[in-house]
Design a protein around this motif. Structure first.
Motif, PDB file in Angstrom:
ATOM      1  N   PRO A 142       0.840  -1.201   0.000  1.00 30.54           N
ATOM      2  CA  PRO A 142       0.000   0.000   0.000  1.00 30.54           C
ATOM      3  C   PRO A 142       0.879   1.256   0.000  1.00 30.54           C
ATOM      4  N   MET A 143       0.369   2.319  -0.626  1.00 25.14           N
ATOM      5  CA  MET A 143       1.083   3.595  -0.657  1.00 25.14           C
ATOM      6  C   MET A 143       0.211   4.653  -0.011  1.00 25.14           C
ATOM      7  N   THR A 144       0.745   5.310   1.013  1.00 29.63           N
ATOM      8  CA  THR A 144       0.034   6.407   1.643  1.00 29.63           C
ATOM      9  C   THR A 144       0.585   7.715   1.094  1.00 29.63           C
ATOM     10  N   LEU A 145      -0.301   8.516   0.524  1.00 33.78           N
ATOM     11  CA  LEU A 145       0.074   9.785  -0.087  1.00 33.78           C
ATOM     12  C   LEU A 145       0.172  10.888   0.969  1.00 33.78           C
ATOM     13  N   ASP A 146       0.775  11.992   0.588  1.00 33.58           N
ATOM     14  CA  ASP A 146       0.916  13.133   1.501  1.00 33.58           C
ATOM     15  C   ASP A 146      -0.423  13.645   2.027  1.00 33.58           C
ATOM     16  N   ASN A 147      -1.478  13.463   1.227  1.00 34.87           N
ATOM     17  CA  ASN A 147      -2.794  13.946   1.646  1.00 34.87           C
ATOM     18  C   ASN A 147      -3.528  12.941   2.545  1.00 34.87           C
ATOM     19  N   GLY A 148      -2.852  11.840   2.881  1.00 38.42           N
ATOM     20  CA  GLY A 148      -3.442  10.845   3.762  1.00 38.42           C
ATOM     21  C   GLY A 148      -4.177   9.727   3.056  1.00 38.42           C
ATOM     22  N   ARG A 149      -4.467   9.903   1.773  1.00 36.97           N
ATOM     23  CA  ARG A 149      -5.125   8.839   1.009  1.00 36.97           C
ATOM     24  C   ARG A 149      -4.177   7.662   0.839  1.00 36.97           C
ATOM     25  N   THR A 150      -4.742   6.471   0.780  1.00 36.50           N
ATOM     26  CA  THR A 150      -3.955   5.265   0.555  1.00 36.50           C
ATOM     27  C   THR A 150      -4.344   4.656  -0.777  1.00 36.50           C
ATOM     28  N   GLU A 152      -4.418   1.354  -2.662  1.00 34.60           N
ATOM     29  CA  GLU A 152      -4.382  -0.064  -2.307  1.00 34.60           C
ATOM     30  C   GLU A 152      -3.692  -0.894  -3.397  1.00 34.60           C
TER      31      GLU A 152
END
Length: 184
Positions: A142-150, A152
């Motif tokens: 998983p990748m969590t972006l700077d804006n908090g979105r992940t 999947e």
């Protein structure tokens, strides 16, 4: 236009299936099992297995995270391609190894889908190779972006599998078969 590779020899490419790369990867156990099966089949059928191993500041050569996942063991006579960039083609000996083997078709497996698998898949097609991205034998985390979105992993994997079935390159074939359906 890229040169289209003559012939019909295949090779199995196992990219970055290293301890630190698959530690939190989606369906890692299933992907490892399917790659093990493909490696076994390739060896039995005389298809070359080529191992690509990443090293950089975040994955230092020789570190515990850098080593192969214990389920996968390259044989001494199988090609090992060290790399430091996302694509297995960039600044490596991969193309010369493939040329020596007369390979025109790559069967691609490994990690991480969104980085090294994507870059290697496009690199192969750009260089004129036919490509089978094994749909259920690549993974990512998983990748969590700077804006908090992940983002999947399953969506990233599905998107690249779909792209590999719909892309169109002149004179080349690309697909995304399941491991059980891979034909050399």
């Amino acid at each position: 236009m890229a040169t289209v590779r003559p012939g019909d020899a295949s090779a199995l490419l196992v990219v970055d299936m290293q301890v630190g790369v698959v530690a939190d990867a989606w369906d890692a156990a299933g992907v490892l099992e399917r790659i093990q099966g493909l490696v076994r089949r390739a060896r039995q059928e005389g298809v070359p297995v080529i191992w690509v191993q990443h090293a950089d500041d975040g994955l230092p050569q020789g570190s515990p995270a850098w080593h192969w996942a214990p389920e996968l063991v390259p044989l001494a006579d199988e090609a090992l391609i060290p790399k430091g960039h996302n694509s297995a083609f960039e600044d490596t000996a991969l193309e010369s190894v493939l040329a020596q083997l007369g390979v025109s078709r790559l069967v691609l497996t490994g990690a991480a889908t969104n980085w090294c698998i994507r870059a290697t898949a496009y690199g192969a097609l750009d260089r004129g190779y036919d490509l089978a991205l094994v749909a259920d034998a690549h993974t990512t985390s998983p990748m969590t972006l700077d804006n908090g979105r992940t983002i999947e992993p399953a969506g990233v994997i599905d998107e690249l599998n779909l792209a590999m079935t719909w892309l169109s390159y002149p004179g080349r074939r690309n697909s995304a078969p399941l491991a059980a359906a891979v034909a050399w």
